[in-house]
Design an enzyme around this catalytic site. Sequence first.
Site, short mmCIF file in Angstrom:
data_model
loop_
_atom_site.label_atom_id
_atom_site.label_comp_id
_atom_site.label_asym_id
_atom_site.label_seq_id
_atom_site.Cartn_x
_atom_site.Cartn_y
_atom_site.Cartn_z
N ASN A 216 38.38 17.90 48.70
CA ASN A 216 37.51 18.80 50.20
C ASN A 216 36.06 18.22 50.05
OD1 ASN A 216 35.16 20.12 47.83
ND2 ASN A 216 37.58 21.91 47.71
N ASP A 285 43.13 24.53 47.92
CA ASP A 285 43.74 26.25 47.83
C ASP A 285 45.35 25.58 48.09
OD1 ASP A 285 41.12 27.77 48.57
OD2 ASP A 285 40.94 26.75 50.40
N LYS A 295 54.37 5.98 45.20
CA LYS A 295 53.51 5.37 46.60
C LYS A 295 54.25 5.72 48.34
CE LYS A 295 50.46 3.51 50.06
NZ LYS A 295 50.10 2.00 50.39
N PRO A 314 46.36 27.68 41.61
CA PRO A 314 46.30 28.74 40.77
C PRO A 314 44.54 29.27 41.53
CG PRO A 314 46.60 27.25 39.73
CD PRO A 314 46.85 26.89 41.03
N ASP A 315 44.56 31.03 41.89
CA ASP A 315 43.09 31.20 41.63
C ASP A 315 43.10 31.05 40.38
OD1 ASP A 315 40.68 32.94 42.17
OD2 ASP A 315 41.49 33.30 44.28
N ILE A 316 41.67 30.19 39.71
CA ILE A 316 41.32 30.60 38.84
C ILE A 316 40.43 31.41 38.29
CG2 ILE A 316 40.05 28.81 36.71
CD1 ILE A 316 40.51 26.65 38.46
N PHE A 332 31.66 32.40 44.23
CA PHE A 332 31.32 31.91 44.89
C PHE A 332 31.72 31.87 46.39
CE2 PHE A 332 26.89 29.25 44.27
CZ PHE A 332 26.97 29.24 43.74
N LYS A 350 39.30 39.84 44.26
CA LYS A 350 39.21 39.20 43.64
C LYS A 350 38.63 40.11 42.38
CE LYS A 350 38.92 34.64 45.33
NZ LYS A 350 39.18 32.89 44.82
O1 C5P Z 1 38.99 32.83 47.46
P1 C5P Z 1 38.12 31.13 48.08
O2 C5P Z 1 38.79 30.11 47.86
O3 C5P Z 1 37.39 31.13 49.14
O4 C5P Z 1 37.15 32.11 46.37
C1 C5P Z 1 35.56 31.02 46.49
C2 C5P Z 1 35.78 31.57 44.89
O5 C5P Z 1 36.81 31.07 44.15
C3 C5P Z 1 35.05 30.44 44.29
O6 C5P Z 1 34.11 31.11 43.38
C4 C5P Z 1 36.04 29.43 43.52
O7 C5P Z 1 35.37 28.65 42.45
C5 C5P Z 1 36.92 30.63 42.99
N1 C5P Z 1 38.17 30.06 43.24
C6 C5P Z 1 39.04 29.87 41.79
N2 C5P Z 1 40.04 28.74 41.71
C7 C5P Z 1 41.20 28.86 43.10
C8 C5P Z 1 40.22 29.10 44.83
C9 C5P Z 1 38.84 29.80 44.36
O8 C5P Z 1 38.49 29.74 40.89
N3 C5P Z 1 41.75 28.40 43.14
#
Ligand code: C5P
Length: 410
Positions: A216, A285, A295, A314-316, A332, A350
């Site tokens: 992105n 995402d 390739k 994974p959502d960190i 954020f 979250k």
């Molecule tokens: O759910 P969304 O992507 O809008 O959430 C944004 C927040 O979640 C940001 O603080 C971003 O750094 C964190 N995030 C993360 N891991 C992901 C997606 C988002 O830590 N996979």
Amino acid sequence: MMAGGEVQGLAGRRVLLAVSGGIAAYKAAELVRRLREEGAAVRVVMTAHAQQFITATTLQALSAESVRSELFDSAAEQGMGHIELARWAEIILLAPATASTLARLAHGLADDLLTTLWLASPALKAVAPAMNQQMWRAAATQRNVQSLCADGVLCWGPEAGDQACGDVGPGRMREPQELVRQVIAALGGGDLSGVEVLMTAGPTREAIDPVRYISNHSSGKMGYALAAAFAARGASVTLVSGPVALPPPAGVECIAVISAEEMLQAVLARVAACQLFVACAAVADYRARTVAARKLKKSEAQESLWRLELEPTPDILATVAAQPQRPWVVGFAAETHDVENYALAKLQGKRLDMIACNDVSRADIGFAADDNALLVLWQGGRRELARASKKQIAEQLVDTIVDVWRSREG
Ligand code: C5P
């Protein structure tokens, strides 16, 4: 300045202010005053050219110490010899740092008192460049600054803006107040001294095959400015960063990662040690379900369509927030509409302690822009940070985070 009996950030510290000859030398007077307000003992050395811009008498009155500029000054040498002075300093701050003085220092010349002290001193060293924007952009100046940085010299500024010569561009000396903050941070003082901050910043890249990826437009500017603002207040900052084109902020430990999975692992390895976790990264995402080992060829597409199977990364932030022994967590949000409602849902969903929201539908702020504006929300509170440079927004956000965090931690 520490008003109302607060702790001074430089009590008992020894600062040698080296002044070279540019118009910004007039700001050396304020710098001395502010350093002393923070409790520092300040001694000043000047180049011969600096005396064309500000008098030794002014700096002597403000520092309450005699000001030196001659190497072969037998009376001064009887007081404190130059080698003794070089050893006395805990930090040497060259402000303003002219192109010529930077060049002499980069090449190790010792042809006057200032450059001799610089070479003879084991102290921490910092420069605050100030010069015409074209001189700053000149390849030779950039080379000299880079080689000083490679030698461990901290480079603070310059700032962009109007110049005394009528030009506009990079070359203004950083403001004295800001330089004092950086001296405090560099010497390990500051009100966040001892606070461990872990951050993520920048985009992530999710490989499709060895040459392609999903990513992105995140530039990392906001996260880097925030890391610098925490460090300037003395926090110990670790920044786990995706690929960006930014230099690491001074005094910040940077860990370079590429993918969301790598970012998660780097965060999990360090999260136990931190009190604050701030997730600025624009984590991709989705990632390819399988990464091709070689390739992919256009000819492999079926009926001109290429279908890519994606799975969530994974959502960190949510992973950190879900830990039983968790730090205070700031996330954020980047939204294009209904910003506040989405952000509130994310704060709760979250389990965050605070969320800072960008309205990315506006072209003048957010993503790659240099300015930003934020809406900051937490349980029972909100603060709007009006449009300003990312550096100013970062400082205000650090103020907000620290205020609320400290009030909640009791
Ligand atoms: O759910 P969304 O992507 O809008 O959430 C944004 C927040 O979640 C940001 O603080 C971003 O750094 C964190 N995030 C993360 N891991 C992901 C997606 C988002 O830590 N996979």
